[in-house]
Structure formats: C-alpha cells, structure tokens
Motif scaffolding. Structure first.
Motif, short mmCIF file in Angstrom:
data_model
loop_
_atom_site.label_atom_id
_atom_site.label_comp_id
_atom_site.label_asym_id
_atom_site.label_seq_id
_atom_site.Cartn_x
_atom_site.Cartn_y
_atom_site.Cartn_z
N UNK A 1 -8.13 -5.75 -3.90
CA UNK A 1 -7.58 -6.05 -5.23
C UNK A 1 -7.10 -7.49 -5.30
N UNK A 2 -6.45 -7.95 -4.25
CA UNK A 2 -5.93 -9.32 -4.23
C UNK A 2 -7.04 -10.36 -4.17
N UNK B 1 0.83 -1.21 0.00
CA UNK B 1 0.00 0.00 0.00
C UNK B 1 0.86 1.25 0.00
N UNK B 2 1.91 1.26 0.83
CA UNK B 2 2.79 2.43 0.90
C UNK B 2 3.54 2.65 -0.41
N UNK B 3 4.04 1.56 -1.02
CA UNK B 3 4.81 1.67 -2.26
C UNK B 3 3.95 2.15 -3.42
N UNK B 4 2.68 1.72 -3.44
CA UNK B 4 1.81 2.06 -4.58
C UNK B 4 0.91 3.25 -4.30
N UNK B 5 0.98 3.81 -3.10
CA UNK B 5 0.20 4.99 -2.77
C UNK B 5 -1.30 4.74 -2.66
N UNK B 6 -1.67 3.58 -2.12
CA UNK B 6 -3.08 3.26 -1.93
C UNK B 6 -3.28 2.79 -0.49
N UNK B 7 -4.54 2.55 -0.12
CA UNK B 7 -4.82 2.08 1.24
C UNK B 7 -4.62 0.57 1.35
N UNK B 8 -4.45 0.09 2.58
CA UNK B 8 -4.33 -1.35 2.82
C UNK B 8 -5.61 -2.06 2.40
N UNK B 9 -6.74 -1.41 2.63
CA UNK B 9 -8.03 -2.00 2.24
C UNK B 9 -8.11 -2.19 0.73
#
Length: 341
Positions: free
Chosen positions: A26-27, A13-21
C-alpha cells in the motif's frame, strides 16, 4: 499508541488488522491493493509520523553498510551566500565522516514540506535547514523534532521553535555598516529589507534603526522599503532618487539588492560615492565585480556551514544531549570599498 513513537510496518499491520506485506504494498502504491485500502494505510502512517525507509530497504539487498547522511535544505543554491554555506557543510561533513543529501526549496513552503517528508522517508540522520521566505507554518519542523530527528537551522531560523541554530550577527553587522555611513557624512539613509517575518530582516532593521538613533538621527518610515533583489531595486530606486528629500545613502539587506541600487544610481547620473553612498550585506563575488567595488558586510558563510555540521553531528553521536539546544553566532566584518566615502 503514542504518535511520537517510532512505529514499524508490523505495528501498522497489527493496528489495522492486515498483513505486513499489505502495508508494504500500500505504501508503494501497488495496484494489487485497493485504492481505499491504500489510502487508509497511508493516512494512518502519516498520522503516526511513519515514513517507509526505502534507502534502508535498498541497502538490505546490498553488502554496503548504511551511510551516515545529513539532509540539507537550501532556499536557493544559486545564491552566493547559500552556496558558500553549502560548501562549508559538505567539507565539514566529509571531515566528520558523513555525506550530505541536498534539496532546494526555491523559497516555497510547499516544497520545503515535501523535502522534509522525503528526508524522513530516507531516514537521514539529521537535517540542516534555512527556511523559505514564505514559511509561516512550522508543523513540518515540529514533526521532525517529535520524531527525534536532529534539526539545525542556519541563517533564516524559526523563532517559533526553540531549536539548534547558527546565525551571523545580523544586528551588529547592520549597526556597524550604518554607523560607518553616518561617520562618513550621510544623514538620510534608506533601508532596503526582506519581509519582516524573517528574523534576519528584523535584526538588520533593528541594527539600522539603533545606529541612526545613537547618532542623533530620526528614522524616516518613507525610507524603509521591502526590497531584497536586484530586479526590484532597479524598479523602485528611480522614484526614491527623484524625491526632493532623496536619501544620500542606501543600506541593503544583501549585495544583489545593493548592486541594483548602484546600477540605477549611476544610470541616473549620480556619482557614487560623492552623491550617494551604498552598502550591501554578504561580500559575495559580485561585490568586487562592480564599479566602484561594493562596501559590504561579510557573512562568513563557510564558517556557518561548518558550525551547523558540528552541532548536528554532536547531537547524532551523543556528544551533545538531544534535549540541549545549541545556539551559535558567527561574527560579521565590515569590508569598506569604493561605494562609500
């Protein structure tokens, strides 16, 4: 970020600039996340050897503690030898306080790769595997090692990777069997073997050749055939036995192939072992269900399974250092019955 490190959803999430949710959804292929975003996140996860731990997630919502599970890949469960190994694995895993998760590759590389990915997703503590016949690329095994998943090969080992293994003494088993055929008067001994990319095939063939040479017999390439199942044995043996210089004995890579030779030989009117001697390699139940009963090399599959579990569990529990490669060899035994003199 080191692609061999154990990353988390939070890292992605941090690397791609999105939330953990967003990563979690997505997975799981949630339609709430765009197809492009799903593929971007899954692609990043694959590149960094991240697999969502669905087993652990389900356990978090229960009061059951995380089980100690060993992943086991079997080429063919119906094969007698593999079933005896599996029995040894299950029994010894239970003794050591572990359970097993079993999958069958059906001798296919693509299924083997998917099984390895599935085991990683479920965070098994280690994997015991016999590789499929058509596996010639080993990236999926290297990925397991790079992800610090303990890996133990049995029977069919990957020689391209220096890792833990349990094998039977294929060379000496073949050498002893062919020596027995020679000592009982056979001089033209045919060899029916598996594809030579498999280490067991090389070792059994080398044992066959060395037994011939040691006894003053020259190997005949026309008597070396690639055949490792009963159907193929029944198909090609009539032509071999119709030759003027027909063999007076057969050494087969497994019992199934040897029984195919036996059936065909008898059907063509030859007497076994007066005219033709036959030796297999396994010592399964079929070896004593044919007439005459089959001379064969006993592989001791149950012991192979037990040894594989002990190696793996010792790695998992830190008894053996992860950087140490353990190699065990289980001795074979020639069982003489009615298909040889």
């Amino acid at each position: 970020m080191n692609e061999n490190s154990n990353i988390t959803m939070k890292d992605i999430a941090r690397e791609l600039g999105v939330s953990v949710a967003t990563v979690s959804r997505a997975l799981k292929d949630s339609p709430r996340i765009s197809i492009q975003q799903r593929e971007r996140i899954k692609s990043y996860a694959r590149e960094h050897n991240f697999y969502p731990n669905y087993l652990a997630e389900s356990l978090r919502h229960s009061r059951v503690s995380s089980p100690k599970i060993i992943g086991v890949i079997v080429p063919q469960i119906a094969h007698y030898y593999f079933s005896t190994i599996l029995s040894g694995i299950e029994e010894q895993a239970r003794v050591r306080g572990y359970r097993i998760m079993v999958a069958q590759s059906e001798e296919r590389y693509d299924r083997e790769v998917r099984i390895c990915e599935s085991f990683m997703e479920n965070r098994v503590c280690g994997i015991i595997v016999s590789q499929a016949k058509d596996t010639v690329v080993y990236d999926h095994f290297k990925k397991l090692i790079n992800s610090h998943v303990p890996l133990v090969f049995y029977d069919r080992i990957c020689t391209a990777i220096n890792t833990n293994r349990v094998v039977v003494d294929d060379y000496m088993g073949a050498f002893t069997a062919v020596t027995h055929l020679i000592q009982t008067g056979c001089k033209r001994i045919a060899f029916y073997g598996s594809p030579m990319q498999l280490e067991i095939s090389k070792n059994r063939y080398n044992g066959y050749v060395d037994a011939l040479l040691k006894n003053g017999l020259r190997p005949d390439d026309s008597l070396r055939l690639f055949c490792d199942n009963r159907m193929e044995a029944e198909k090609i043996t009539p032509e071999i036995l119709s030759r003027e210089d027909r063999p007076d004995a057969f050494f087969a890579v497994n019992d199934d192939t040897a029984i195919g030779i036996l059936y065909t030989t008898k059907r063509m009117g030859f007497n076994v072992p007066a005219d033709i001697s036959i030796c297999g390699f396994t010592n399964g139940e079929r070896a004593i269900a044919c007439e005459p009963m089959l001379t064969t090399v006993e592989q001791r599959g149950h012991m192979v399974g037990e040894e594989a579990v002990d190696i793996l569990v010792n790695l998992v529990e830190g008894i053996t250092p992860m950087d140490k490669v353990v190699k065990k060899v289980v001795r074979t035994r020639l069982v003489v019955r009615g298909t040889t003199k």
